[in-house]
Design a protein around this motif. Structure first.
Motif, PDB file in Angstrom:
ATOM      1  N   SER A  43     -27.944-104.749  51.053  1.00 35.94           N
ATOM      2  CA  SER A  43     -26.531-104.964  51.385  1.00 35.94           C
ATOM      3  C   SER A  43     -26.399-105.238  52.873  1.00 35.94           C
ATOM      4  CB  SER A  43     -25.696-103.741  50.989  1.00 35.94           C
ATOM      5  OG  SER A  43     -26.152-102.588  51.674  1.00 35.94           O
ATOM      6  N   TRP A  44     -25.223-105.732  53.268  1.00 32.22           N
ATOM      7  CA  TRP A  44     -24.965-106.049  54.676  1.00 32.22           C
ATOM      8  C   TRP A  44     -24.567-104.793  55.430  1.00 32.22           C
ATOM      9  CZ3 TRP A  44     -26.761-110.322  56.385  1.00 32.22           C
ATOM     10  CH2 TRP A  44     -26.736-111.503  55.630  1.00 32.22           C
ATOM     11  N   MET A  45     -24.937-104.746  56.690  1.00 30.19           N
ATOM     12  CA  MET A  45     -24.413-103.747  57.624  1.00 30.19           C
ATOM     13  C   MET A  45     -23.388-104.449  58.509  1.00 30.19           C
ATOM     14  SD  MET A  45     -27.902-101.724  58.733  1.00 30.19           S
ATOM     15  CE  MET A  45     -26.971-100.454  59.593  1.00 30.19           C
ATOM     16  N   LYS A  46     -22.246-103.793  58.762  1.00 29.52           N
ATOM     17  CA  LYS A  46     -21.152-104.436  59.495  1.00 29.52           C
ATOM     18  C   LYS A  46     -20.677-103.539  60.619  1.00 29.52           C
ATOM     19  CE  LYS A  46     -19.579-106.943  55.369  1.00 29.52           C
ATOM     20  NZ  LYS A  46     -18.447-107.232  54.473  1.00 29.52           N
ATOM     21  N   ASP A  47     -20.134-104.164  61.646  1.00 32.48           N
ATOM     22  CA  ASP A  47     -19.570-103.402  62.752  1.00 32.48           C
ATOM     23  C   ASP A  47     -18.119-103.052  62.452  1.00 32.48           C
ATOM     24  OD1 ASP A  47     -18.137-105.741  63.120  1.00 32.48           O
ATOM     25  OD2 ASP A  47     -19.276-106.387  64.899  1.00 32.48           O
ATOM     26  N   GLY A  48     -17.453-102.469  63.430  1.00 35.91           N
ATOM     27  CA  GLY A  48     -16.075-102.033  63.214  1.00 35.91           C
ATOM     28  C   GLY A  48     -15.111-103.164  62.922  1.00 35.91           C
ATOM     29  N   LYS A  49     -15.483-104.386  63.334  1.00 35.56           N
ATOM     30  CA  LYS A  49     -14.613-105.542  63.088  1.00 35.56           C
ATOM     31  C   LYS A  49     -14.966-106.277  61.799  1.00 35.56           C
ATOM     32  CE  LYS A  49     -13.886-106.302  68.044  1.00 35.56           C
ATOM     33  NZ  LYS A  49     -14.014-107.283  69.154  1.00 35.56           N
ATOM     34  N   GLY A  50     -15.950-105.754  61.059  1.00 34.93           N
ATOM     35  CA  GLY A  50     -16.319-106.393  59.812  1.00 34.93           C
ATOM     36  C   GLY A  50     -17.358-107.487  59.964  1.00 34.93           C
ATOM     37  N   ASN A  51     -17.899-107.666  61.158  1.00 39.03           N
ATOM     38  CA  ASN A  51     -18.931-108.684  61.366  1.00 39.03           C
ATOM     39  C   ASN A  51     -20.276-108.171  60.887  1.00 39.03           C
ATOM     40  OD1 ASN A  51     -17.084-110.450  62.721  1.00 39.03           O
ATOM     41  ND2 ASN A  51     -17.330-109.204  64.577  1.00 39.03           N
ATOM     42  N   ARG A  52     -21.033-109.057  60.252  1.00 41.47           N
ATOM     43  CA  ARG A  52     -22.349-108.686  59.751  1.00 41.47           C
ATOM     44  C   ARG A  52     -23.323-108.527  60.924  1.00 41.47           C
ATOM     45  NH1 ARG A  52     -22.722-112.973  54.630  1.00 41.47           N
ATOM     46  NH2 ARG A  52     -21.181-111.900  53.325  1.00 41.47           N
ATOM     47  N   THR A  53     -23.976-107.358  60.972  1.00 38.34           N
ATOM     48  CA  THR A  53     -24.892-107.081  62.089  1.00 38.34           C
ATOM     49  C   THR A  53     -26.330-106.868  61.639  1.00 38.34           C
ATOM     50  OG1 THR A  53     -24.412-104.706  61.913  1.00 38.34           O
ATOM     51  CG2 THR A  53     -23.045-106.020  63.428  1.00 38.34           C
ATOM     52  N   GLY A  54     -26.554-106.688  60.354  1.00 37.29           N
ATOM     53  CA  GLY A  54     -27.913-106.459  59.874  1.00 37.29           C
ATOM     54  C   GLY A  54     -27.913-106.246  58.381  1.00 37.29           C
ATOM     55  N   GLN A  55     -29.092-105.904  57.857  1.00 42.07           N
ATOM     56  CA  GLN A  55     -29.252-105.711  56.421  1.00 42.07           C
ATOM     57  C   GLN A  55     -29.859-104.332  56.165  1.00 42.07           C
ATOM     58  OE1 GLN A  55     -31.081-109.396  54.563  1.00 42.07           O
ATOM     59  NE2 GLN A  55     -31.430-109.823  56.725  1.00 42.07           N
ATOM     60  N   LEU A  56     -29.311-103.628  55.185  1.00 40.76           N
ATOM     61  CA  LEU A  56     -29.821-102.336  54.760  1.00 40.76           C
ATOM     62  C   LEU A  56     -30.560-102.520  53.448  1.00 40.76           C
ATOM     63  CD1 LEU A  56     -29.975 -99.226  55.057  1.00 40.76           C
ATOM     64  CD2 LEU A  56     -27.827 -99.107  53.768  1.00 40.76           C
ATOM     65  N   ILE A  57     -31.846-102.155  53.429  1.00 45.23           N
ATOM     66  CA  ILE A  57     -32.672-102.317  52.231  1.00 45.23           C
ATOM     67  C   ILE A  57     -33.061-100.933  51.731  1.00 45.23           C
ATOM     68  CG2 ILE A  57     -34.824-103.223  51.304  1.00 45.23           C
ATOM     69  CD1 ILE A  57     -33.634-104.780  54.436  1.00 45.23           C
ATOM     70  N   LEU A  58     -32.821-100.674  50.460  1.00 43.55           N
ATOM     71  CA  LEU A  58     -33.197 -99.423  49.825  1.00 43.55           C
ATOM     72  C   LEU A  58     -34.158 -99.735  48.692  1.00 43.55           C
ATOM     73  CD1 LEU A  58     -32.851 -96.348  49.422  1.00 43.55           C
ATOM     74  CD2 LEU A  58     -30.922 -96.862  47.903  1.00 43.55           C
ATOM     75  N   HIS A  59     -35.355 -99.161  48.739  1.00 40.23           N
ATOM     76  CA  HIS A  59     -36.365 -99.356  47.707  1.00 40.23           C
ATOM     77  C   HIS A  59     -36.636 -98.029  47.010  1.00 40.23           C
ATOM     78  CE1 HIS A  59     -38.348-103.346  49.230  1.00 40.23           C
ATOM     79  NE2 HIS A  59     -37.112-103.477  48.828  1.00 40.23           N
ATOM     80  N   LEU A  60     -36.439 -97.999  45.707  1.00 41.01           N
ATOM     81  CA  LEU A  60     -36.728 -96.821  44.912  1.00 41.01           C
ATOM     82  C   LEU A  60     -37.967 -97.096  44.082  1.00 41.01           C
ATOM     83  CD1 LEU A  60     -33.346 -97.267  44.858  1.00 41.01           C
ATOM     84  CD2 LEU A  60     -33.527 -94.988  43.887  1.00 41.01           C
ATOM     85  N   ASP A  61     -38.962 -96.224  44.198  1.00 48.31           N
ATOM     86  CA  ASP A  61     -40.210 -96.380  43.448  1.00 48.31           C
ATOM     87  C   ASP A  61     -39.977 -95.920  42.013  1.00 48.31           C
ATOM     88  OD1 ASP A  61     -42.717 -96.530  42.445  1.00 48.31           O
ATOM     89  OD2 ASP A  61     -43.679 -95.260  43.960  1.00 48.31           O
ATOM     90  N   ILE A  62     -39.949 -96.873  41.087  1.00 54.02           N
ATOM     91  CA  ILE A  62     -39.709 -96.552  39.674  1.00 54.02           C
ATOM     92  C   ILE A  62     -40.958 -96.807  38.850  1.00 54.02           C
ATOM     93  CG2 ILE A  62     -37.232 -96.975  39.833  1.00 54.02           C
ATOM     94  CD1 ILE A  62     -37.698 -99.723  38.590  1.00 54.02           C
ATOM     95  N   THR A  63     -42.117 -96.810  39.530  1.00 53.43           N
ATOM     96  CA  THR A  63     -43.375 -97.081  38.826  1.00 53.43           C
ATOM     97  C   THR A  63     -43.609 -96.070  37.722  1.00 53.43           C
ATOM     98  OG1 THR A  63     -44.257 -97.925  40.920  1.00 53.43           O
ATOM     99  CG2 THR A  63     -45.829 -97.491  39.146  1.00 53.43           C
ATOM    100  N   GLU A  64     -43.467 -94.769  38.059  1.00 48.16           N
ATOM    101  CA  GLU A  64     -43.706 -93.735  37.056  1.00 48.16           C
ATOM    102  C   GLU A  64     -42.655 -93.794  35.962  1.00 48.16           C
ATOM    103  OE1 GLU A  64     -46.291 -91.810  36.824  1.00 48.16           O
ATOM    104  OE2 GLU A  64     -47.125 -92.851  38.566  1.00 48.16           O
ATOM    105  N   ARG A  65     -41.407 -94.063  36.355  1.00 47.57           N
ATOM    106  CA  ARG A  65     -40.366 -94.155  35.340  1.00 47.57           C
ATOM    107  C   ARG A  65     -40.659 -95.273  34.348  1.00 47.57           C
ATOM    108  NH1 ARG A  65     -34.607 -96.333  36.851  1.00 47.57           N
ATOM    109  NH2 ARG A  65     -35.056 -95.195  38.762  1.00 47.57           N
ATOM    110  N   LYS A  66     -41.112 -96.425  34.865  1.00 53.79           N
ATOM    111  CA  LYS A  66     -41.446 -97.551  33.995  1.00 53.79           C
ATOM    112  C   LYS A  66     -42.618 -97.206  33.089  1.00 53.79           C
ATOM    113  CE  LYS A  66     -38.498-100.807  34.876  1.00 53.79           C
ATOM    114  NZ  LYS A  66     -37.672-101.391  33.809  1.00 53.79           N
ATOM    115  N   ARG A  67     -43.601 -96.496  33.681  1.00 49.62           N
ATOM    116  CA  ARG A  67     -44.759 -96.121  32.863  1.00 49.62           C
ATOM    117  C   ARG A  67     -44.336 -95.151  31.766  1.00 49.62           C
ATOM    118  NH1 ARG A  67     -47.841 -94.447  36.706  1.00 49.62           N
ATOM    119  NH2 ARG A  67     -48.914 -96.419  37.016  1.00 49.62           N
TER     120      ARG A  67
END
Length: 850
Positions: free
Chosen positions: A445-469
């Motif tokens: 998802s996008w990271m935004k400043d107080g004015k709503g301008n895009r300043t970066g990207q937030l990446i979240l990775h969840l390891d679901i290897t065991e769940r899939k297995r």
């Protein structure tokens, strides 16, 4: 006031001229002094040589005077002739000492002088000897002994040697004197020339210095003009600078404050000038700052840097600063400059970041922040743990080369999606640094400043290897369970079909006639079908023999012995185990069958030979991972490993190898029930089985069996061999299959029993209520629609707790429904023959009431 800043120093002609004069004048003086010293030394050497010559001549003259006095005394014995001798001897001693202090011109002359001294001393000794002889003689005529010494000519020869030595010394010193005089003349001439040159150089230096001073004056005028301009520029820069600048003297009173500093402190510039600089700091820190500034002014350091310093506004509020104090020297005296910036907001942001970082460090999932150019700017501990990548390596790099190498298209797809939306999610397959495959739930998802301008990207990775297995294992287990349920149902129905066929065939065979052979064929076919159904029930987990404590070591030894004699020599058999293994509760024949099934498959996979390994070891149950969807056993496990070095199993069929009737062997070479049966047996023993395979390298099966920690519950007694003769006992037969009811009724009536039949549990309960005093045994089918066998026996026991019940089923065994079946008086598995039926009934009738 605004202090004018000095221009950058540079070397001028005037400075050069002064420097040259400073260097050249001492040099000229030194050269002049050196030349003068050389002249004086030369003059001294000339004089010294002259003194040596004069001293040697004087020595010879004095020696002659002494010799003259000696001769007069020898001839006259008159004392007045001894006076020249005595005076000359004294004078000669003084002259010899003076000669010793002089330095002859060279080593040869030194030796000559020393020789001369020796000769003179020797001659003086001879003269003294003759005088002493003459004195002892005492008369006016010469002593014959003295005349003899004189007449020997030794004195004359000695004097000749002395004269010769004196002449050599004089000659050598004369030559030396001439050389020294020539050198003296040359040095004096050179010294005069150098003095002339020195005067010329001095005049030139004076002229050059005057010219340089004039040029330097012009340059200074230009520099002052430029300095005035730069001073104005500097004043403008200080007035517009965003950093605070404050000047003060060593007395700590403010001389200048720029607008940025005035704004930070909320004061007027004119108010601040002449105030002590410590008034810009809180009361509690003024004394400390005053002391530190005093130490700084007195110390050698020119710069004092500080951070997170607390400053004071005029309204009493405080803020935090970062900057430095600098010492400098100007025409107006020593100056202290304070330059700082307000970092209050930055510290607050840093504190928030630290709090967020502390939270993120506790998050086990990977949390990564990228800038707008896809460069990593934050990489939490969870990401490091998941991928094995150090944050110091990842930060600053493109995230594609960090985590998406080889799957760049996946990242680009997400980027394209984010252009139109605020978030993106997908399931990805990635590799960690060790090459281990991960299944990751990717959220972005996008990271935004107080004015709503895009300043970066937030990446979240969840390891679901065991769940899939686990999901895959659950799906596989559910599929197998469904197949097992289907197989059990089919087996039950087939057993119900085979039961009347088997009993009917027996009856026909006993009746005699031409149908005996056909009846035997019917019975054999029914028995063969029964064996096939037992295999299906084993897969379904619904059929197995009696359990007791078994030694795994004994099973391994028996398997090793069998395989050793039956397998080809091209296959190397390795069987080993680690003691102690403990014992397991199970059926030895069935477990041996599992090992044989796996061994035969391994043999077929190693057509060209290889290594078959069977080994066992014990361990705690917590060590078992991914062994299936069953609940983990509370007991310790025995692990049996069966591995080969064969062709391996392709990944696309690995999940299907336990399916019944699935086989990769040619037609007629396999039924597809070997592994399915093995799975059913292992499950029936409360165990698990896993498989791993690499194409071209081999396959590895691991069997986990729980170790027996208590005696097996008392099993339903096996049917013993008894007489089948009836005594008119009344029997209630309960089964939902009409053919079975008819066939069993005919068999039992022919044997002399009174028979009541019921096609359902409810009907059986109604009949039993009517005839419970007559009915001595109930033959009860366990699987019926509506009220099944378990519920029926419960209702019957309520009506007559001591009624004998013989359970029968084409699927269930006593160990399947252990608690309920154990309450039965016996169990008869379908399909059964008429002899088996009658023997089972007689056994239950003759046993004690439970």
């Amino acid at each position: 006031m605004i202090l004018k800043m000095a221009s950058k120093s540079r070397v001028s002609w005037f400075n050069f001229a002064v420097l040259a004069t400073i260097l050249v004048v001492p040099l000229l003086g030194y050269v002049t002094y050196r030349n003068t010293a050389l002249v004086r030394k030369s003059e001294f050497n000339v004089r010294e040589s002259q003194v040596i010559r004069e001293s040697v001549i004087q020595l010879l003259s004095t020696l002659k005077d002494i010799e003259l006095g000696q001769r007069g005394y020898l001839l006259t014995s008159r004392q007045e002739f001894l006076e020249p001798y005595s005076q000359g001897s004294a004078r000669l001693e003084a002259e010899l000492r003076s000669l010793e202090r002089l330095e002859p011109s060279n080593a040869d002359n030194i030796q000559r002088v020393e020789r001369l001294q020796q000769l003179i001393q020797s001659r003086l000794e001879d003269l003294r000897t003759t005088i002493e002889i003459q004195t002892r003689y005492g008369i006016s005529t010469p002593s014959p002994e003295a005349l003899a010494i004189v007449g020997a000519g030794e004195g004359k020869r000695a004097m000749d040697q002395i004269r010769q030595t004196v002449e050599q010394v004089l000659l050598e010193e004369s030559e030396r004197q001439n050389d020294l005089q020539a050198a003296l003349d040359e040095t004096s001439s050179a010294n005069f020339s150098w003095i002339v040159v020195e005067n010329i150089l001095a005049v030139s230096m004076i002229a050059f210095t005057a010219l340089a001073a004039r040029l330097d004056r012009r340059r200074r005028d230009v520099a002052e003009s430029e300095l005035g301009q730069k001073s104005a520029e500097m004043e403008s820069l200080l007035a517009t600078a965003t950093e605070a600048v404050i000047y003060c003297g060593t007395d700590m009173h403010i001389r200048y404050m720029n607008p940025a500093a005035a704004a930070n402190h909320g004061c007027d510039i004119n108010w601040a000038v002449s105030k002590e600089v410590t008034e810009l700091f809180p009361d509690h820190s003024r004394h400390q700052i005053r002391q530190q500034l005093s130490d700084f002014v007195a110390g050698k350091a020119n710069v004092w840097e500080f951070s997170e310093g607390e400053a004071l506004r005029l309204d009493g509020t405080t803020f935090f600063t970062e900057g430095s104090w600098t010492k400098s020297q100007t025409a107006a005296g020593n100056l202290i400059t304070l330059m700082y910036r307000d970092i209050t907001t930055r510290l607050a942001d840093a504190q928030k970041l630290m709090e967020q970082a502390a939270i993120l460090s506790q998050v086990r999932d990977a949390v990564i922040v990228c800038d707008m150019d896809d460069r990593v700017i934050s990489f939490n501990q969870g990401a490091q743990t998941m991928y094995g990548v150090e944050p110091s390596w990842a930060i600053g790099r493109k995230i594609v080369e960090t985590l998406f190498e080889g799957i760049e298209a996946q990242w680009k797809k997400g980027s394209d999606h984010l252009v139109r939306h605020d978030s993106y999610s997908a399931e990805l397959k990635q590799l960690d640094v060790k090459g281990r495959e991960l299944v990751v739930e990717h959220r972005r998802s996008w990271m935004k400043d107080g004015k709503g301008n895009r300043t970066g990207q937030l990446i979240l990775h969840l390891d679901i290897t065991e769940r899939k297995r686990e999901q895959a294992n659950q799906l596989r287990s559910q599929r197998l369970e469904s197949i097992g349920t289907l197989a059990g149902g089919i087996a039950h129905d087939l057993n119900n079909v085979l039961t009347p066929i088997l009993m009917g065939g027996r009856m026909i065979a006993r009746s005699g006639g031409d149908h005996v052979k056909m009846a035997e064929t019917i019975v054999a076919s029914a028995q063969r079908g029964s064996q096939m159904i037992k295999k299906l029930l084993a897969f379904a987990g619904g059929e197995h023999g009696s359990f007791h404590s078994l030694s795994v070591t004994q099973i391994l030894l028996e398997t090793q012995e069998l395989l050793h004699h039956t397998f080809p020599k091209s296959i190397e058999l390795r069987v080993n185990w680690t003691e102690p293994l403990g014992v397991v509760n199970g059926n030895g024949t069935e477990l041996s069958q599992v090992l044989l099934n796996l061994a035969v498959n391994a043999r077929d996979a190693m057509a060209n030979g290889g290594v078959l390994t069977i080994q066992a070891s014990g361990f705690q149950s917590k060590e078992v991972e991914n062994v299936g969807p069953q609940k983990e056993s509370p007991f310790d496990f025995v692990e049996i490993l069966v591995s080969d070095t064969g062709v391996g199993i392709p990944d696309d069929i690995l999940d299907r190898i336990f399916d019944p009737f699935f086989t990769t062997k040619k037609q007629g070479k396999g039924t597809g029930l070997g592994l399915a049966t093995s799975l059913g047996i292992i499950r029936a023993h409360g165990g698990h089985i896993t498989v791993k395979s690499n194409l071209g390298k081999g396959t590895e099966f691991r069997i986990y069996l729980p170790v027996s920690v208590a005696e097996q519950k008392q099993q339903t007694p096996e049917i013993a061999t008894h007489s089948t003769q009836a005594h008119g006992e009344a029997i209630l037969v309960v089964d939902d299959e009409l053919l079975i009811l008819q066939t069993v009724r005919e068999v039992l009536e022919n044997a002399g029993h009174t028979v009541y039949v019921a096609s359902s549990g409810a009907e059986a309960v109604r009949l039993f209520k009517v005839h419970k005093k007559e009915i001595e045994l109930v033959l009860l089918d366990m699987m019926m629609p509506g009220m099944d066998g378990i519920e029926t026996q419960e209702q019957l026991r309520k009506l007559a707790p001591n009624v004998r019940i013989l359970a029968c089923s084409g699927l269930r065994r006593p160990t399947s429904e252990r608690e309920s079946i154990a309450e039965m008086n016996g169990f008869l598995a379908k399909p059964y023959s008429d002899e088996q039926l009658l023997r089972a009934i007689r056994t239950v009738l003759e046993q004690g009431i439970s």
